[in-house]
Design a protein around this motif. Structure first.
Motif, PDB file in Angstrom:
ATOM      1  N   ALA A  82     -10.846  -0.419  -0.585  1.00  0.00           N
ATOM      2  CA  ALA A  82      -9.391  -0.447  -0.731  1.00  0.00           C
ATOM      3  C   ALA A  82      -8.954   0.179  -2.042  1.00  0.00           C
ATOM      4  N   THR A  83      -9.723  -0.053  -3.091  1.00  0.00           N
ATOM      5  CA  THR A  83      -9.392   0.545  -4.387  1.00  0.00           C
ATOM      6  C   THR A  83      -9.497   2.065  -4.322  1.00  0.00           C
ATOM      7  N   GLU A  84     -10.542   2.535  -3.668  1.00  0.00           N
ATOM      8  CA  GLU A  84     -10.714   3.985  -3.558  1.00  0.00           C
ATOM      9  C   GLU A  84      -9.610   4.621  -2.716  1.00  0.00           C
ATOM     10  N   ARG A  85      -9.128   3.903  -1.706  1.00  0.00           N
ATOM     11  CA  ARG A  85      -8.103   4.484  -0.825  1.00  0.00           C
ATOM     12  C   ARG A  85      -6.696   4.342  -1.391  1.00  0.00           C
ATOM     13  N   TYR A  86      -6.386   3.143  -1.928  1.00  0.00           N
ATOM     14  CA  TYR A  86      -5.013   2.863  -2.336  1.00  0.00           C
ATOM     15  C   TYR A  86      -4.806   2.862  -3.851  1.00  0.00           C
ATOM     16  N   GLY A  87      -5.900   2.861  -4.620  1.00  0.00           N
ATOM     17  CA  GLY A  87      -5.771   2.749  -6.065  1.00  0.00           C
ATOM     18  C   GLY A  87      -5.890   1.313  -6.530  1.00  0.00           C
ATOM     19  N   SER A  88      -5.760   1.110  -7.831  1.00  0.00           N
ATOM     20  CA  SER A  88      -5.995  -0.212  -8.408  1.00  0.00           C
ATOM     21  C   SER A  88      -4.798  -1.140  -8.304  1.00  0.00           C
ATOM     22  N   SER A  89      -3.602  -0.594  -8.026  1.00  0.00           N
ATOM     23  CA  SER A  89      -2.402  -1.419  -7.970  1.00  0.00           C
ATOM     24  C   SER A  89      -1.389  -0.792  -7.037  1.00  0.00           C
ATOM     25  N   SER A  90      -0.528  -1.646  -6.480  1.00  0.00           N
ATOM     26  CA  SER A  90       0.566  -1.139  -5.652  1.00  0.00           C
ATOM     27  C   SER A  90       1.780  -0.753  -6.493  1.00  0.00           C
ATOM     28  N   THR A  91       1.827  -1.184  -7.722  1.00  0.00           N
ATOM     29  CA  THR A  91       2.840  -0.825  -8.741  1.00  0.00           C
ATOM     30  C   THR A  91       4.262  -1.225  -8.392  1.00  0.00           C
ATOM     31  N   GLY A  92       4.425  -2.102  -7.456  1.00  0.00           N
ATOM     32  CA  GLY A  92       5.774  -2.541  -7.120  1.00  0.00           C
ATOM     33  C   GLY A  92       5.745  -3.689  -6.146  1.00  0.00           C
ATOM     34  N   SER A  93       6.908  -4.238  -5.862  1.00  0.00           N
ATOM     35  CA  SER A  93       6.994  -5.360  -4.936  1.00  0.00           C
ATOM     36  C   SER A  93       6.870  -4.862  -3.501  1.00  0.00           C
ATOM     37  N   ARG A  94       6.480  -5.743  -2.627  1.00  0.00           N
ATOM     38  CA  ARG A  94       6.396  -5.394  -1.213  1.00  0.00           C
ATOM     39  C   ARG A  94       7.767  -5.027  -0.669  1.00  0.00           C
ATOM     40  N   PHE A  95       8.796  -5.598  -1.245  1.00  0.00           N
ATOM     41  CA  PHE A  95      10.163  -5.371  -0.780  1.00  0.00           C
ATOM     42  C   PHE A  95      10.543  -3.896  -0.899  1.00  0.00           C
ATOM     43  N   LEU A  96       9.949  -3.212  -1.865  1.00  0.00           N
ATOM     44  CA  LEU A  96      10.298  -1.814  -2.112  1.00  0.00           C
ATOM     45  C   LEU A  96       9.110  -0.894  -1.822  1.00  0.00           C
ATOM     46  N   ASN A  97       8.278  -0.620  -2.825  1.00  0.00           N
ATOM     47  CA  ASN A  97       7.214   0.366  -2.623  1.00  0.00           C
ATOM     48  C   ASN A  97       5.808  -0.224  -2.570  1.00  0.00           C
ATOM     49  N   GLY A  98       5.648  -1.556  -2.654  1.00  0.00           N
ATOM     50  CA  GLY A  98       4.321  -2.149  -2.779  1.00  0.00           C
ATOM     51  C   GLY A  98       3.722  -2.671  -1.495  1.00  0.00           C
ATOM     52  N   ASN A  99       4.321  -2.337  -0.358  1.00  0.00           N
ATOM     53  CA  ASN A  99       3.801  -2.830   0.920  1.00  0.00           C
ATOM     54  C   ASN A  99       2.793  -1.831   1.484  1.00  0.00           C
ATOM     55  N   THR A 100       1.650  -2.327   1.979  1.00  0.00           N
ATOM     56  CA  THR A 100       0.647  -1.458   2.586  1.00  0.00           C
ATOM     57  C   THR A 100       0.281  -1.976   3.972  1.00  0.00           C
ATOM     58  N   GLU A 101      -0.430  -1.157   4.698  1.00  0.00           N
ATOM     59  CA  GLU A 101      -0.937  -1.574   6.014  1.00  0.00           C
ATOM     60  C   GLU A 101      -1.873  -2.770   5.879  1.00  0.00           C
ATOM     61  N   LEU A 102      -2.589  -2.850   4.761  1.00  0.00           N
ATOM     62  CA  LEU A 102      -3.496  -3.973   4.549  1.00  0.00           C
ATOM     63  C   LEU A 102      -2.746  -5.296   4.517  1.00  0.00           C
ATOM     64  N   HIS A 103      -1.597  -5.324   3.831  1.00  0.00           N
ATOM     65  CA  HIS A 103      -0.804  -6.561   3.770  1.00  0.00           C
ATOM     66  C   HIS A 103      -0.397  -7.002   5.176  1.00  0.00           C
ATOM     67  N   GLU A 104       0.019  -6.042   5.984  1.00  0.00           N
ATOM     68  CA  GLU A 104       0.495  -6.386   7.321  1.00  0.00           C
ATOM     69  C   GLU A 104      -0.658  -6.772   8.249  1.00  0.00           C
ATOM     70  N   GLU A 105      -1.814  -6.142   8.086  1.00  0.00           N
ATOM     71  CA  GLU A 105      -3.000  -6.566   8.846  1.00  0.00           C
ATOM     72  C   GLU A 105      -3.378  -8.000   8.505  1.00  0.00           C
ATOM     73  N   LEU A 106      -3.370  -8.323   7.213  1.00  0.00           N
ATOM     74  CA  LEU A 106      -3.736  -9.666   6.784  1.00  0.00           C
ATOM     75  C   LEU A 106      -2.757 -10.691   7.348  1.00  0.00           C
ATOM     76  N   GLU A 107      -1.466 -10.375   7.331  1.00  0.00           N
ATOM     77  CA  GLU A 107      -0.468 -11.296   7.887  1.00  0.00           C
ATOM     78  C   GLU A 107      -0.702 -11.530   9.370  1.00  0.00           C
ATOM     79  N   ALA A 108      -0.928 -10.469  10.120  1.00  0.00           N
ATOM     80  CA  ALA A 108      -1.103 -10.604  11.563  1.00  0.00           C
ATOM     81  C   ALA A 108      -2.351 -11.408  11.907  1.00  0.00           C
ATOM     82  N   GLU A 109      -3.450 -11.124  11.226  1.00  0.00           N
ATOM     83  CA  GLU A 109      -4.705 -11.814  11.540  1.00  0.00           C
ATOM     84  C   GLU A 109      -4.685 -13.263  11.055  1.00  0.00           C
ATOM     85  N   LEU A 110      -4.030 -13.514   9.931  1.00  0.00           N
ATOM     86  CA  LEU A 110      -3.927 -14.889   9.435  1.00  0.00           C
ATOM     87  C   LEU A 110      -3.063 -15.732  10.366  1.00  0.00           C
ATOM     88  N   ALA A 111      -1.940 -15.182  10.813  1.00  0.00           N
ATOM     89  CA  ALA A 111      -1.073 -15.912  11.737  1.00  0.00           C
ATOM     90  C   ALA A 111      -1.798 -16.222  13.033  1.00  0.00           C
TER      91      ALA A 111
END
Length: 414
Positions: A82-111
């Motif tokens: 994930a670090t190699e693909r997305y970098g070390s930080s999202s640099t912002g909130s999910r509300f704006l520029n910090g949302n990734t496919e990984l966050h949404e995958e984790l939400e779906a699988e956790l639910a």
């Protein structure tokens, strides 16, 4: 000390300097001077079943790494990828520029794993509780919280401005008495832990849900220590078959899921509302890609290897049996958390020091966090040999201290 300030209207005393309280705080310095300071220990290795600290290799019995996944090669590989693909930080909130496919995958699988319609991932478990409670409650509402609930829940209730009422620990009858006194037109939310972090006891969720339904109260369960442990890892609500009757479940990834972050799970409507109103989500940088990928990998391992929670529980039971045979008093717990009651700050810390010398790391807990105790916890990664060594150390160092306290000492630290 106050100073005289000159103004056009005369001389007035300056206000108190808030920095003056630094000098008044001497508790930590006193412990350091006495060679008894037990906090902020610098670890020299990762936290598996053993850890290196102070030049010693110690059996780690203070970690919340219940499934032993923090060093799992699959989790580490996911973090690197994930670090190699997305970098070390999202640099912002999910509300704006910090949302990734990984966050949404984790939400779906956790639910899906926990049996809730939707989930919302946040940057820490603490921020999750603050954000959910502050967004959901208003000063017109009442929030009823277990006396021993986690500090993040207490702080979230305070931040919300709702009228907070505490009820006795794990006491549904006490909860009912508080609810009976509330005005009929007041919104109400009941807040409990699924597994209590200091006692290791499980919430009496069947009784709590009945009372909530009787009085029209919504229910939030913080399952930080239940996720990955109870019901094949699905947590406290699943343990009792009550997932559909718990309105909101909050979890953290810093324990069983070997990462950092948190989430809230509930109805799609509740999660949609929180996505657009929880300030700790909207105004914080999102979980880093490596943390998100680590939690997702750990969740997938948990799903694929349901024997891991069973092993963690079996290891704790092995210790409980050994403690009973050795005459060591322990709190009433059926989870991987086993508290050992002690008396007084100095004695607690001295026992902790002697256990370290014997090669065992535990957590010394003092008021106001809880009554004096050694908080111990066990994971799926511990071996029987390690656990027997731990019990022997407790028999040598804890049992004599407890015998000196009897009959004042209780078998319960709740």
């Amino acid at each position: 000390m106050t100073a005289e300030l000159g103004t056009k209207s005369g001389t007035v005393k300056s206000p108190p300097d808030i920095y003056s309280r630094f000098a008044a705080f001497t508790a930590a310095d006193d412990l350091i001077a006495a060679g008894l300071y037990p906090y902020f220990q610098a670890l020299q290795s990762g936290e598996g079943s053993t850890v290196r600290a102070g030049g010693r290799d110690l059996v780690m019995c203070g970690s919340n790494n219940y499934l032993g996944l923090t060093g799992d090669p699959r989790v580490l590989a996911a973090a690197r990828g994930a670090t190699e693909r997305y970098g070390s930080s999202s640099t912002g909130s999910r509300f704006l520029n910090g949302n990734t496919e990984l966050h949404e995958e984790l939400e779906a699988e956790l639910a899906a794993f926990l049996g809730k319609p939707a989930a919302l991932v946040m940057s820490t478990g603490y921020q999750t509780n603050l954000g959910v409670l502050a967004a959901l409650l208003t000063p017109r509402d009442y929030v009823l919280i277990d006396h021993d609930a986690h500090a993040s829940l207490v702080d979230g209730c305070r931040l919300s401005g709702a009228r907070m009422r505490k009820f006795p620990h794990n006491d549904a009858a006490g909860l009912r008495r508080v609810l009976e006194r509330l005005p009929d037109d007041a919104g109400r939310l009941v807040v409990v832990d699924g597994v209590y972090s200091m006692e290791g006891d499980i919430c009496d969720l069947p009784a709590v849900t009945r009372v909530c339904e009787e009085y029209g109260a919504r229910l939030l369960v913080d399952d930080a220590h239940g996720l990955g442990v109870l019901a094949g890892g699905r947590g406290t609500a699943a343990h009792f078959g009550l997932t559909d009757r718990v309105d909101l479940i909050t979890v953290t990834f810093s324990k069983s899921l070997a990462s950092l972050g948190g989430a809230v799970l509930g109805s799609r409507e509740a999660i949609h509302y929180l996505k657009h109103n929880a300030r700790s989500l909207m105004f914080s940088a999102s979980m880093t890609p490596s943390n998100t990928a680590s939690a997702l990998a750990a969740l997938r391992i948990l799903r694929a290897e349901p024997e891991l929670p069973a092993t963690a529980l079996a290891n704790a039971d092995h210790v409980r049996l050994g403690l009973t045979r050795a005459g060591v008093l322990a709190g009433e717990s059926s989870t991987p958390i086993i508290p050992l009651p002690t008396a007084g700050a100095t004695d607690t810390i001295r026992i902790w020091q002697r256990l370290v010398q014997r090669g065992v790391y535990v957590n010394p807990v003092l008021p106001p966090a809880a009554s004096p105790r050694l908080r111990t916890s066990y994971t799926a990664a511990h071996t029987v040999t390690q656990l027997d060594r731990v019990v022997d150390a407790f028999a040598a160092e804890v049992a004599p201290h407890q015998r000196a306290l009897r009959p004042a000492a209780s078998t319960s630290v709740a």
